[in-house]
Design a protein around this motif. Structure first.
Motif, mmCIF file in Angstrom:
data_model
loop_
_atom_site.group_PDB
_atom_site.id
_atom_site.type_symbol
_atom_site.label_atom_id
_atom_site.label_comp_id
_atom_site.label_asym_id
_atom_site.label_seq_id
_atom_site.Cartn_x
_atom_site.Cartn_y
_atom_site.Cartn_z
ATOM 1 N N GLY A 156 0.800 -1.205 0.000
ATOM 2 C CA GLY A 156 0.000 0.000 0.000
ATOM 3 C C GLY A 156 0.832 1.254 0.000
ATOM 4 N N VAL A 157 0.219 2.348 0.471
ATOM 5 C CA VAL A 157 0.866 3.647 0.427
ATOM 6 C C VAL A 157 0.421 4.454 1.641
ATOM 7 N N ALA A 158 1.310 5.321 2.127
ATOM 8 C CA ALA A 158 0.990 6.203 3.246
ATOM 9 C C ALA A 158 1.485 7.607 2.932
ATOM 10 N N PHE A 159 0.638 8.594 3.193
ATOM 11 C CA PHE A 159 0.988 10.001 3.016
ATOM 12 C C PHE A 159 0.871 10.681 4.374
ATOM 13 N N LEU A 160 1.988 11.118 4.918
ATOM 14 C CA LEU A 160 2.038 11.683 6.260
ATOM 15 C C LEU A 160 2.516 13.125 6.173
ATOM 16 N N GLU A 161 1.622 14.066 6.503
ATOM 17 C CA GLU A 161 1.932 15.492 6.387
ATOM 18 C C GLU A 161 2.438 16.006 7.733
ATOM 19 N N ILE A 162 3.664 16.498 7.737
ATOM 20 C CA ILE A 162 4.319 16.936 8.959
ATOM 21 C C ILE A 162 4.746 18.393 8.826
ATOM 22 N N THR A 163 5.015 19.020 9.971
ATOM 23 C CA THR A 163 5.293 20.449 9.980
ATOM 24 C C THR A 163 6.662 20.793 9.409
ATOM 25 N N SER A 164 7.660 19.955 9.665
ATOM 26 C CA SER A 164 9.014 20.219 9.188
ATOM 27 C C SER A 164 9.705 18.892 8.893
ATOM 28 N N PRO A 165 10.808 18.924 8.109
ATOM 29 C CA PRO A 165 11.535 17.677 7.857
ATOM 30 C C PRO A 165 12.011 17.011 9.141
ATOM 31 N N GLU A 166 12.249 17.799 10.189
ATOM 32 C CA GLU A 166 12.718 17.251 11.467
ATOM 33 C C GLU A 166 11.629 16.488 12.218
ATOM 34 N N ASP A 167 10.404 16.466 11.677
ATOM 35 C CA ASP A 167 9.314 15.734 12.322
ATOM 36 C C ASP A 167 9.137 14.320 11.774
ATOM 37 N N GLN A 168 10.004 13.892 10.877
ATOM 38 C CA GLN A 168 9.949 12.497 10.440
ATOM 39 C C GLN A 168 10.282 11.582 11.616
ATOM 40 N N GLN A 169 9.570 10.474 11.691
ATOM 41 C CA GLN A 169 9.789 9.495 12.748
ATOM 42 C C GLN A 169 10.199 8.161 12.143
ATOM 43 N N ASN A 170 10.807 7.330 12.968
ATOM 44 C CA ASN A 170 11.083 5.959 12.566
ATOM 45 C C ASN A 170 9.830 5.121 12.813
ATOM 46 N N ILE A 171 9.179 4.708 11.741
ATOM 47 C CA ILE A 171 7.973 3.896 11.826
ATOM 48 C C ILE A 171 8.258 2.554 11.167
ATOM 49 N N ASP A 172 7.957 1.489 11.858
ATOM 50 C CA ASP A 172 8.236 0.142 11.365
ATOM 51 C C ASP A 172 7.115 -0.307 10.431
ATOM 52 N N ALA A 173 7.043 0.323 9.262
ATOM 53 C CA ALA A 173 6.031 -0.024 8.263
ATOM 54 C C ALA A 173 6.498 -1.227 7.445
ATOM 55 N N PRO A 174 5.572 -2.022 6.927
ATOM 56 C CA PRO A 174 5.970 -3.109 6.031
ATOM 57 C C PRO A 174 6.734 -2.582 4.830
ATOM 58 N N GLN A 175 7.645 -3.370 4.321
ATOM 59 C CA GLN A 175 8.438 -2.926 3.168
ATOM 60 C C GLN A 175 7.579 -2.645 1.954
ATOM 61 N N GLY A 176 6.442 -3.312 1.854
ATOM 62 C CA GLY A 176 5.566 -3.133 0.706
ATOM 63 C C GLY A 176 4.658 -1.927 0.787
ATOM 64 N N VAL A 177 4.739 -1.169 1.879
ATOM 65 C CA VAL A 177 3.950 0.062 2.014
ATOM 66 C C VAL A 177 4.888 1.246 1.798
ATOM 67 N N ASP A 178 4.618 2.015 0.774
ATOM 68 C CA ASP A 178 5.463 3.143 0.389
ATOM 69 C C ASP A 178 5.067 4.364 1.218
ATOM 70 N N VAL A 179 5.933 4.781 2.141
ATOM 71 C CA VAL A 179 5.628 5.887 3.049
ATOM 72 C C VAL A 179 6.202 7.183 2.491
ATOM 73 N N HIS A 180 5.338 8.184 2.317
ATOM 74 C CA HIS A 180 5.743 9.492 1.814
ATOM 75 C C HIS A 180 5.577 10.526 2.930
ATOM 76 N N TRP A 181 6.658 11.238 3.252
ATOM 77 C CA TRP A 181 6.607 12.329 4.222
ATOM 78 C C TRP A 181 6.439 13.632 3.463
ATOM 79 N N LEU A 182 5.345 14.334 3.714
ATOM 80 C CA LEU A 182 5.012 15.561 3.007
ATOM 81 C C LEU A 182 5.091 16.736 3.979
ATOM 82 N N ILE A 183 5.761 17.797 3.583
ATOM 83 C CA ILE A 183 5.967 18.933 4.476
ATOM 84 C C ILE A 183 4.812 19.920 4.337
ATOM 85 N N HIS A 184 4.108 20.115 5.443
ATOM 86 C CA HIS A 184 3.005 21.083 5.529
ATOM 87 C C HIS A 184 3.383 22.060 6.631
#
Length: 264
Positions: A156-184
């Motif tokens: 699958g896919v995940a779109f996570l909108e965060i305030t700054s690049p420094e707000d990325q977290q280590n999330i143990d998502a399955p390898q088959g889920v494409d996680v996108h960090w979007l800056i808002h």
């Protein structure tokens, strides 16, 4: 038949606090009653009752039992360790503009707060061919819990909108889920990037489950996309507004209830 009175919120203590990212505070709570909660309820919501500035423990406890009701906000259990009577809650650091953020910023070990709940886990079963996850900062805990609970072969896919690049977290998502960090970077405005990204996704083959939460405007657009345009069954789609621009929580909860009744 009259409903039985709700039990008074339970008291818990702060064990520790840390900024896990630039704009996210993790508070670890402890209380003996946590040992009675079920393991695996990460992602469940609860009501957090917040002491006033300089309010004594005795005065706060009395207010929990007899009123007037303290400030209350809804939060997500991020991790729970019933064997050690602890659980973690992540707070978006909004400065001192709201009671929960202000309290999280100033709280220290041994401070107390109140707990009512928990509610149900948002995705208790995983059975889909494809998963779609979207969240703003307010809903990042439930999105992270959902990603970490997925089967390791999930796609699958995940779109996570965060305030700054420094707000990325280590999330143990399955390898088959494409996680996108979007800056808002303007958190008082409704996030829109995840709406556009999901609208651009190709049609999914097979079954789909969603975990989508955040600001009400974002949710309205994605509910239209997921339930109407993509025709994903309601039972497979967790889509929830966690806050609304310009409204405090009580006002937002009332607006949600009115919307639910209108759409029933």
């Amino acid at each position: 038949m009259a409903r039985p009175p709700r039990p008074a919120p339970r008291v818990m203590h702060v064990l520790s606090k840390t900024w896990i990212t630039k704009n996210m505070i993790r508070v670890t709570f402890c209380a003996e009653w946590v040992k009675t909660l079920e393991p695996g309820i990460e992602g469940a919501h609860f009501k957090l009752f917040i002491p006033q500035v300089d309010q004594s423990d005795e005065a706060f406890t009395a207010a929990l039992e007899n009123g007037p009701r303290p400030d209350v906000r809804t939060y997500t259990i991020r991790h729970i360790r019933p064997d050690t009577a602890q659980f973690d809650v992540d707070f978006v650091d909004h400065g001192d503009t709201g009671p929960a953020s202000s309290w999280a910023r100033r709280c220290k070990a041994e401070d107390i707060a109140g707990f009512a709940g928990p509610g149900p886990v948002k995705l208790a079963e995983f059975y889909a061919d494809t998963y779609i996850v979207a969240a703003d900062m307010s809903a990042l805990p439930v999105a992270a819990v959902t990603l970490e609970a997925m089967p390791r072969d999930a796609k699958g896919v995940a779109f996570l909108e965060i305030t700054s690049p420094e707000d990325q977290q280590n999330i143990d998502a399955p390898q088959g889920v494409d996680v996108h960090w979007l800056i808002h970077s303007v958190p008082h405005k409704s996030p829109t990037q995840s709406i556009k990204r999901i609208q651009e996704l190709p049609p999914s083959e097979g079954s789909v489950q969603t975990c989508i939460a955040g600001e009400s405007g974002m949710i309205k657009a994605l509910r239209e996309e997921i339930l109407k345009r993509r025709a994903i069954p309601k039972g497979d789609a967790y889509i929830s507004g966690y806050w609304k621009i310009g409204l405090i929580e009580d006002e937002h909860q009332k607006a949600k209830q009115e919307e639910t009744r209108a759409n029933a």
